[in-house]
Design a protein around this motif. Structure first.
Motif, PDB file in Angstrom:
ATOM      1  N   ILE A   1      -6.483  -5.478  -7.156  1.00  0.00           N
ATOM      2  CA  ILE A   1      -7.494  -6.099  -6.101  1.00  0.00           C
ATOM      3  C   ILE A   1      -8.528  -6.667  -7.102  1.00  0.00           C
ATOM      4  N   TYR A   2      -8.989  -6.057  -8.026  1.00  0.00           N
ATOM      5  CA  TYR A   2     -10.077  -6.781  -8.725  1.00  0.00           C
ATOM      6  C   TYR A   2      -9.682  -8.079  -9.340  1.00  0.00           C
ATOM      7  N   GLY A   3      -8.449  -8.157  -9.683  1.00  0.00           N
ATOM      8  CA  GLY A   3      -7.962  -9.452 -10.439  1.00  0.00           C
ATOM      9  C   GLY A   3      -7.554 -10.464  -9.093  1.00  0.00           C
ATOM     10  N   LYS A   4      -7.774 -10.099  -7.763  1.00  0.00           N
ATOM     11  CA  LYS A   4      -7.396 -11.081  -6.896  1.00  0.00           C
ATOM     12  C   LYS A   4      -5.723 -11.391  -6.857  1.00  0.00           C
ATOM     13  N   ALA A   5      -5.091 -10.287  -7.126  1.00  0.00           N
ATOM     14  CA  ALA A   5      -3.532 -10.672  -7.320  1.00  0.00           C
ATOM     15  C   ALA A   5      -3.115 -11.253  -5.829  1.00  0.00           C
ATOM     16  N   ASP A   6      -1.833 -12.083  -5.791  1.00  0.00           N
ATOM     17  CA  ASP A   6      -1.015 -12.233  -4.797  1.00  0.00           C
ATOM     18  C   ASP A   6      -0.732 -11.116  -3.918  1.00  0.00           C
ATOM     19  N   ALA A   7      -0.379 -11.451  -2.576  1.00  0.00           N
ATOM     20  CA  ALA A   7       0.218 -10.104  -2.017  1.00  0.00           C
ATOM     21  C   ALA A   7       1.626  -9.681  -2.049  1.00  0.00           C
ATOM     22  N   SER A   8       2.376 -10.763  -2.873  1.00  0.00           N
ATOM     23  CA  SER A   8       3.695 -10.328  -3.448  1.00  0.00           C
ATOM     24  C   SER A   8       3.447  -9.429  -4.672  1.00  0.00           C
ATOM     25  N   VAL A   9       2.777  -9.550  -5.423  1.00  0.00           N
ATOM     26  CA  VAL A   9       2.367  -8.793  -6.640  1.00  0.00           C
ATOM     27  C   VAL A   9       1.940  -7.254  -6.199  1.00  0.00           C
ATOM     28  N   ILE A  10       0.882  -7.346  -4.966  1.00  0.00           N
ATOM     29  CA  ILE A  10       0.270  -6.045  -4.450  1.00  0.00           C
ATOM     30  C   ILE A  10       1.638  -5.404  -4.153  1.00  0.00           C
ATOM     31  N   GLY A  11       2.477  -6.246  -3.366  1.00  0.00           N
ATOM     32  CA  GLY A  11       3.673  -5.732  -2.501  1.00  0.00           C
ATOM     33  C   GLY A  11       4.490  -5.042  -3.479  1.00  0.00           C
ATOM     34  N   HIS A  12       4.891  -5.867  -4.759  1.00  0.00           N
ATOM     35  CA  HIS A  12       5.733  -5.141  -5.484  1.00  0.00           C
ATOM     36  C   HIS A  12       5.234  -3.876  -6.308  1.00  0.00           C
ATOM     37  N   ARG A  13       4.187  -3.739  -6.386  1.00  0.00           N
ATOM     38  CA  ARG A  13       3.433  -2.487  -6.839  1.00  0.00           C
ATOM     39  C   ARG A  13       3.563  -1.344  -5.766  1.00  0.00           C
ATOM     40  N   ALA A  14       3.233  -1.758  -4.654  1.00  0.00           N
ATOM     41  CA  ALA A  14       3.273  -0.885  -3.687  1.00  0.00           C
ATOM     42  C   ALA A  14       4.583  -0.159  -3.331  1.00  0.00           C
ATOM     43  N   ARG A  15       5.560  -0.971  -3.710  1.00  0.00           N
ATOM     44  CA  ARG A  15       6.980  -0.337  -3.536  1.00  0.00           C
ATOM     45  C   ARG A  15       7.320   0.392  -4.793  1.00  0.00           C
ATOM     46  N   GLU A  16       6.825  -0.087  -5.948  1.00  0.00           N
ATOM     47  CA  GLU A  16       7.188   0.878  -7.039  1.00  0.00           C
ATOM     48  C   GLU A  16       6.608   2.443  -7.014  1.00  0.00           C
ATOM     49  N   ILE A  17       5.233   2.613  -6.365  1.00  0.00           N
ATOM     50  CA  ILE A  17       4.477   3.671  -6.019  1.00  0.00           C
ATOM     51  C   ILE A  17       5.220   4.339  -4.888  1.00  0.00           C
ATOM     52  N   GLY A  18       6.303   3.911  -4.123  1.00  0.00           N
ATOM     53  CA  GLY A  18       6.831   4.611  -3.201  1.00  0.00           C
ATOM     54  C   GLY A  18       6.938   3.990  -1.696  1.00  0.00           C
TER      55      GLY A  18
ATOM     56  N   ARG B   1       8.011   2.120   1.746  1.00  0.00           N
ATOM     57  CA  ARG B   1       9.226   1.539   1.997  1.00  0.00           C
ATOM     58  C   ARG B   1       8.800   0.254   2.926  1.00  0.00           C
ATOM     59  N   THR B   2       9.618  -0.682   2.761  1.00  0.00           N
ATOM     60  CA  THR B   2       9.299  -1.974   3.645  1.00  0.00           C
ATOM     61  C   THR B   2       9.793  -1.791   5.074  1.00  0.00           C
ATOM     62  N   LEU B   3       9.326  -2.307   5.811  1.00  0.00           N
ATOM     63  CA  LEU B   3       9.782  -2.266   7.463  1.00  0.00           C
ATOM     64  C   LEU B   3      11.129  -2.346   7.584  1.00  0.00           C
ATOM     65  N   ARG B   4      11.905  -3.249   6.690  1.00  0.00           N
ATOM     66  CA  ARG B   4      13.284  -3.369   6.887  1.00  0.00           C
ATOM     67  C   ARG B   4      14.026  -1.851   6.516  1.00  0.00           C
ATOM     68  N   GLN B   5      13.374  -1.348   5.277  1.00  0.00           N
ATOM     69  CA  GLN B   5      13.887   0.025   4.855  1.00  0.00           C
ATOM     70  C   GLN B   5      13.799   1.073   6.000  1.00  0.00           C
ATOM     71  N   ASP B   6      12.610   1.132   6.302  1.00  0.00           N
ATOM     72  CA  ASP B   6      12.246   2.062   7.384  1.00  0.00           C
ATOM     73  C   ASP B   6      13.279   1.836   8.539  1.00  0.00           C
ATOM     74  N   ALA B   7      13.371   0.645   9.022  1.00  0.00           N
ATOM     75  CA  ALA B   7      14.186   0.328  10.215  1.00  0.00           C
ATOM     76  C   ALA B   7      15.602   0.754   9.815  1.00  0.00           C
ATOM     77  N   LEU B   8      16.194   0.364   8.676  1.00  0.00           N
ATOM     78  CA  LEU B   8      17.517   0.691   8.370  1.00  0.00           C
ATOM     79  C   LEU B   8      17.890   2.092   8.277  1.00  0.00           C
ATOM     80  N   ARG B   9      17.174   3.004   7.687  1.00  0.00           N
ATOM     81  CA  ARG B   9      17.402   4.557   7.573  1.00  0.00           C
ATOM     82  C   ARG B   9      17.190   5.077   9.127  1.00  0.00           C
ATOM     83  N   LYS B  10      16.447   4.530  10.032  1.00  0.00           N
ATOM     84  CA  LYS B  10      16.433   5.056  11.298  1.00  0.00           C
ATOM     85  C   LYS B  10      17.799   4.581  12.196  1.00  0.00           C
ATOM     86  N   ALA B  11      18.194   3.312  11.919  1.00  0.00           N
ATOM     87  CA  ALA B  11      19.651   2.988  12.368  1.00  0.00           C
ATOM     88  C   ALA B  11      20.630   3.898  11.881  1.00  0.00           C
ATOM     89  N   ALA B  12      20.634   4.224  10.430  1.00  0.00           N
ATOM     90  CA  ALA B  12      21.455   5.057   9.844  1.00  0.00           C
ATOM     91  C   ALA B  12      21.488   6.384  10.436  1.00  0.00           C
TER      92      ALA B  12
END
Length: 572
Positions: free
Chosen positions: A526-543, A545-556
């Motif tokens: 955030i301090y470095g004004k990173a793009d949303a894609s970079v923040i999203g990649h890091r958010a996935r690394e720390i755990g 789940r994307t909307l599709r991943q959550d939806a898919l596990r509920k379908a499963a």
């Protein structure tokens, strides 16, 4: 009915619920006030209630009871249609469910075995009775089958038989001759139609009603479980009268057709008070009106009922226990953000906490919470409300939406001074909320210091529990969802066949979520004004789940279908 009343009074005497002295007082009251029965007098004296009588009969006959007013959901239309209106009204019964080939019907008189036998014979199916109060059954008959004035279908059928000199191609000039405002002899049918339309929408679990003037017809659609369904529409020549009636009920200016207007309608149906938020906007062939049906029972859901699985529930409870900071909920209009926030506030609402909200509009009134209705026309903006709210020494604040940098900065300052702040943003995913705040010219160090967590959400349709069946994924579905063979082996994919309990295999909706709690690494981005894609990649690394991943596990887990997953998460 008189015989049943006498039987009930005998039961109450035998069970010690009343004595001869109370009975004599009730008889005097019946005589003095010309009441229909002694039982009615006992109810007016508050000696017994409808619920007491129902429970008494249930215990005597060994039957279950049914409470229409406290039922969580409306009875499906397909179940109601199992018994024709004439039969239901003649025998005073209401069908409530159909399971394993057995039709359950609510009835007021459990001793009326003859009616049960007749219905079994006429319907050619097994029938089981449950007990409900006569008052509730009469209300339910009017609600589900229409009053003596008829139903929407009957109204439209009658209108097609009426000859009229009115030109079918109506103009956009809206008549004001509604509800006694003129000599219009059609006013009463229009009033009846509008009331029936709203009740029918509520009965079918619709979230909103869309009335859309087209060039040669007047289209009406109900949104059920997030999907618009067109219903039979009235003749085009009634368009302006119906729109005028709705504008009148919503407190709008009937003479204004050039600018958008907003209003509210409150009606009572089945003992419930319905609140409708009404939006009117001028379009090419008239005025389009959308009515959002606000049912308070939907915002009193527990966190587990919203669709959070256990691991996400743990994250949510951790966030709700934060002493301060901002929690943002993102998603498009109609994604359930308000319901989620209200459920969080409902969970946090305790006598030891002061909670204040600033909303535009206040959709639901919550007991024990101080709610401020934004009124920009008189200077009560989000900014003004927030500044005033901070002087009220609250523990928790909810801001309906962060719309500009000034609102955002005051919310951030509130979070930095020891308040827990909830708010919403319109972004497609959770990481984009951070870049959206930066785009509003809010300083990155303020965002990093105050933002605690972000959640994005959507609503997808739940599979009907009554008719869902196993589903074998096609090659196309496997390829599009990028599912591994190991994942398929561990899964229980289902599909809906469609039945009397549901709408094409679906019944109700639940949320899908992507949630992340900020850590130092994301604060650095955030301090470095990173793009949303970079923040999203890091958010996935720390755990996260994307909307599709959550939806898919509920379908499963068999909670929804892969078709819903693909429809709701196409951007993933």
């Amino acid at each position: 009915m008189v015989g049943q009343d006498d039987f009930i009074i005998d039961l109450m005497l035998a069970r010690g619920l009343i004595n001869e002295e109370i009975l004599n007082q009730a008889k005097e009251k019946q005589h003095d006030e010309s009441l229909e029965s002694v039982l009615e007098a006992l109810q007016l004296m508050k000696v017994v209630t409808d619920s007491d009588i129902t429970q008494l009969l249930a215990a005597e006959y060994g039957m279950d009871t049914y409470d229409f007013e406290n039922a969580k959901e409306n009875i499906p239309e397909e179940v109601i249609k199992l018994i024709p209106a004439k039969i239901a009204k003649r025998y005073e019964v209401v069908p409530i469910s159909m399971n394993s080939g057995i039709l359950r019907i609510a009835m007021a008189d459990p001793a009326d075995i003859e009616s049960l036998d007749v219905i079994r014979h006429l319907m050619k199916m097994d029938v089981e009775g449950v007990i409900a109060s006569r008052k509730q059954i009469n209300r339910a008959l009017d609600f589900y089958y229409g009053s003596e004035e008829g139903t929407v279908d009957q109204f439209l059928s009658d209108m097609t038989e009426v000859t009229t000199d009115i030109t079918i191609g109506a103009t956009s000039d809206v008549t004001t001759e509604v509800d006694g405002q003129g000599d219009d002899e059609d006013a009463a049918p229009i009033i009846r139609f509008v009331s029936l339309m709203i009740i029918e929408a509520f009965r079918t679990r619709s979230s909103d009603i869309h009335l859309e003037p087209m060039e040669k017809r007047f289209r009406i659609r109900y949104r059920i479980d997030g999907v618009l369904n067109e219903v039979e529409s009235p003749p085009k020549y009634l368009q302006n009268k119906i729109l005028s009636r709705l504008k009148l009920m919503a407190g709008m200016d009937l003479s204004e057709h050039r600018i958008p207007q907003d209003g509210r309608i409150r009606i009572t149906a089945m003992g419930r008070e319905l609140d409708l938020r009404v939006s009117d906007i001028p379009i090419t062939h008239g005025e389009s009106i959308v009515m959002r049906i606000l049912d308070k029972s939907g915002v009193m859901l527990g966190i587990s009922e919203l669709g959070f699985l256990e691991d996400d529930q743990e994250i949510i409870y951790k966030i709700l226990n934060f002493p301060d900071g901002i929690f943002l909920v993102t998603g498009p209009t109609g994604s359930g953000k308000t319901t989620s926030l209200y459920s969080f506030l409902h969970t946090l609402n305790q006598p030891t906490r002061k909670i204040i909200t600033a909303e535009d509009p206040v959709e639901y009134e919550l007991s024990g919470i101080n709610q401020v209705q934004i009124a920009s026309d008189i200077g009560l903006t989000f900014v003004a409300a927030l500044r005033a709210m901070l002087r009220q020494a609250p523990n928790i604040i909810m801001v309906g939406e962060i719309r500009d940098s000034e609102t955002g900065e005051i919310a951030i300052n509130a979070a930095l001074t020891g308040h827990l702040v909830f708010s919403t943003l319109h972004t497609n995913d959770a990481p984009s909320a951070i870049t959206r705040l930066i785009d509003m010219k809010i300083k990155p160090f303020l965002i990093a210091s105050s933002l605690r967590a972000v959640m994005a959400q959507r609503l997808l349709r739940r599979l009907c529990k009554q008719c869902k069946a196993p589903h074998v994924l096609t090659e196309v579905e496997i390829e599009q969802l990028e599912i591994s063979p190991d994942f398929i082996k561990k899964s229980n994919f289902m599909k809906g066949a469609g039945c009397s309990e549901c709408k094409k295999g679906y019944k109700g909706r639940m949320g899908i979520y992507e949630i992340f709690i900020l850590d130092e690494s994301i604060e650095d981005l955030i301090y470095g004004k990173a793009d949303a894609s970079v923040i999203g990649h890091r958010a996935r690394e720390i755990g996260m789940r994307t909307l599709r991943q959550d939806a898919l596990r509920k379908a499963a887990m068999g909670m929804t279908t892969v078709q819903e997953v693909m429809r709701l998460t196409v951007s993933d």
